[in-house]
Enzyme design. Sequence first.
Site, PDB file in Angstrom:
ATOM      1  CE  LYS A  12      -4.461  -1.668   0.970  1.00 31.69           C
ATOM      2  NZ  LYS A  12      -5.766  -1.583   1.583  1.00 31.69           N
ATOM      3  CE  LYS A  53      -6.214  -8.047  -2.080  1.00 32.43           C
ATOM      4  NZ  LYS A  53      -7.009  -8.125  -0.903  1.00 32.43           N
ATOM      5  CE  LYS A  67     -13.634  -3.755  -0.094  1.00 28.43           C
ATOM      6  NZ  LYS A  67     -12.394  -3.708   0.699  1.00 28.43           N
TER       7      LYS A  67
HETATM    8  N1  AQP Z   1      -9.436 -10.947  -4.477  1.00 31.11           N
HETATM    9  C1  AQP Z   1      -9.836 -11.534  -3.358  1.00 31.11           C
HETATM   10  N2  AQP Z   1     -10.132 -12.845  -3.334  1.00 31.11           N
HETATM   11  C2  AQP Z   1     -10.558 -13.448  -2.196  1.00 31.11           C
HETATM   12  N3  AQP Z   1     -10.724 -12.803  -1.031  1.00 31.11           N
HETATM   13  C3  AQP Z   1     -10.457 -11.481  -1.000  1.00 31.11           C
HETATM   14  N4  AQP Z   1     -10.513 -10.566  -0.015  1.00 31.11           N
HETATM   15  C4  AQP Z   1     -10.137  -9.372  -0.505  1.00 31.11           C
HETATM   16  N5  AQP Z   1      -9.827  -9.477  -1.814  1.00 31.11           N
HETATM   17  C5  AQP Z   1     -10.008 -10.785  -2.149  1.00 31.11           C
HETATM   18  C6  AQP Z   1     -10.961 -10.837   1.351  1.00 31.11           C
HETATM   19  O1  AQP Z   1     -12.008  -9.910   1.628  1.00 31.11           O
HETATM   20  C7  AQP Z   1     -11.984  -9.572   3.001  1.00 31.11           C
HETATM   21  C8  AQP Z   1     -12.155  -8.091   3.182  1.00 31.11           C
HETATM   22  O2  AQP Z   1     -11.056  -7.407   2.747  1.00 31.11           O
HETATM   23  P1  AQP Z   1     -10.843  -5.893   3.174  1.00 31.11           P
HETATM   24  O3  AQP Z   1     -11.959  -5.064   2.705  1.00 31.11           O
HETATM   25  O4  AQP Z   1     -10.555  -5.793   4.625  1.00 31.11           O
HETATM   26  O5  AQP Z   1      -9.527  -5.443   2.489  1.00 31.11           O
HETATM   27  P2  AQP Z   1      -8.689  -6.012   1.341  1.00 31.11           P
HETATM   28  O6  AQP Z   1      -8.261  -7.414   1.585  1.00 31.11           O
HETATM   29  O7  AQP Z   1      -7.580  -4.995   1.152  1.00 31.11           O
HETATM   30  O8  AQP Z   1      -9.721  -5.991   0.144  1.00 31.11           O
HETATM   31  P3  AQP Z   1      -9.615  -5.178  -1.186  1.00 31.11           P
HETATM   32  O9  AQP Z   1     -10.836  -5.463  -1.975  1.00 31.11           O
HETATM   33  O10 AQP Z   1      -8.305  -5.431  -1.855  1.00 31.11           O
HETATM   34  O11 AQP Z   1      -9.704  -3.693  -0.650  1.00 31.11           O
HETATM   35  P4  AQP Z   1      -8.789  -2.452  -0.990  1.00 31.11           P
HETATM   36  O12 AQP Z   1      -8.851  -2.302  -2.488  1.00 31.11           O
HETATM   37  O13 AQP Z   1      -9.430  -1.284  -0.277  1.00 31.11           O
HETATM   38  O14 AQP Z   1      -7.426  -2.740  -0.473  1.00 31.11           O
HETATM   39  C9  AQP Z   1     -10.720 -10.144   3.595  1.00 31.11           C
HETATM   40  O15 AQP Z   1     -11.057 -11.302   4.337  1.00 31.11           O
HETATM   41  C10 AQP Z   1      -9.879 -10.515   2.392  1.00 31.11           C
HETATM   42  O16 AQP Z   1      -9.066 -11.643   2.650  1.00 31.11           O
END
Ligand code: AQP
Length: 335
Positions: A115, A197, A200
């Site tokens: 990040k 991965k 969002k």
């Molecule tokens: N691509 C993915 N495949 C499977 N699981 C995923 N998770 C996130 N991306 C994937 C799981 O979703 C949960 C919530 O995640 P989060 O919102 O706390 O943050 P994150 O992992 O950083 O998700 P994003 O979508 O990538 O958010 P941003 O873009 O804001 O950083 C977790 O249990 C994660 O494992």
Amino acid sequence: MSEQKKVIFSGMQPSGVITLGNYLGALKNWTNLQEEYNCLYCIVDMHAITVRQDPATLRKNARDLLMLYIAAGLDPEKNIIYMQSHVSAHAELAWILNCFTYMGELSRMTQFKDKSNKHSDNINVGLFAYPSLMAADILLYQTDLVPVGVDQKQHLELTRDIAIRFNNAYGETFRVPEPYISKVGAKIMSLQEPTKKMSKSDEDINATLSILDDPDTIVRKFKRAVTDSDAAVRYDELQKPGISNLMTIYSVITGMGMDQIEAEFEGKGYGDFKLKVAEAVTEELRPLQEKFKALSKDKAYIDTIIKKNAETANYLATKTLRKVQKKVGFPPVMR
Ligand code: AQP
């Protein structure tokens, strides 16, 4: 909360509309846990501001995320679904835990490295201390199990280290949580860069599939999904990451194994397969989207859920926080 059941804690950041990755990797599995465990599912808005957020959008995303939890099948009477910022104990415990977390530990976190590369203009202290806030989230509720994706395992390890360190210094205070590894679930990759991965907050809207995308958008995004020139539906994560990702999605939704999928699409092109995946995803998301629409119209009901669940979470969190404050030697509050 029932005393006999184990406690599960997890959360998602309202940093955008959640993706098919968040849904298949986390949310869908959470709905299978609500009978067997005491579950807390948090909307971690305090974590979300470690990256700049537009205030109005953050407010909307947080409320939408709460409704998506319910729309996906989490019963707000059985699970404690709440906003992190409504329970000030998260911030208070995080401060104390910051004093039990080492700079070296936080510097090793891969999410921080990723990040801070992505947001090099805003490498703030919150981004660095993200794991100690996450430790507070988990430890406040005497959590037994934390369902985590592979990407969050390192943070959970650190939470355990912090809990053990604190317990060693002051006597048994926190339950030391274990990871909960789900039987199903998978890591879903970007539709445009399948070695990354699906996230969002990705700026490329074709790379992610929002769980609120309409059927036409779903078809369009799958049609455009990056694959390879080999045209055989065959699982090979290294050589064929794009098609393997689509196969993973199809497999998690239909319950079919990779061999079965390969057999079904033997001799058929990617076009047919992509349409089938789009169809399966559309059908999977249809009931959730309908429920979300209905909930969006019921403001009073959602307000009640937010209020009631925040009260329960506050009650539970305060119990642990008071214990910790006493142990570290804070003078008691006079009432
Ligand atoms: N691509 C993915 N495949 C499977 N699981 C995923 N998770 C996130 N991306 C994937 C799981 O979703 C949960 C919530 O995640 P989060 O919102 O706390 O943050 P994150 O992992 O950083 O998700 P994003 O979508 O990538 O958010 P941003 O873009 O804001 O950083 C977790 O249990 C994660 O494992």
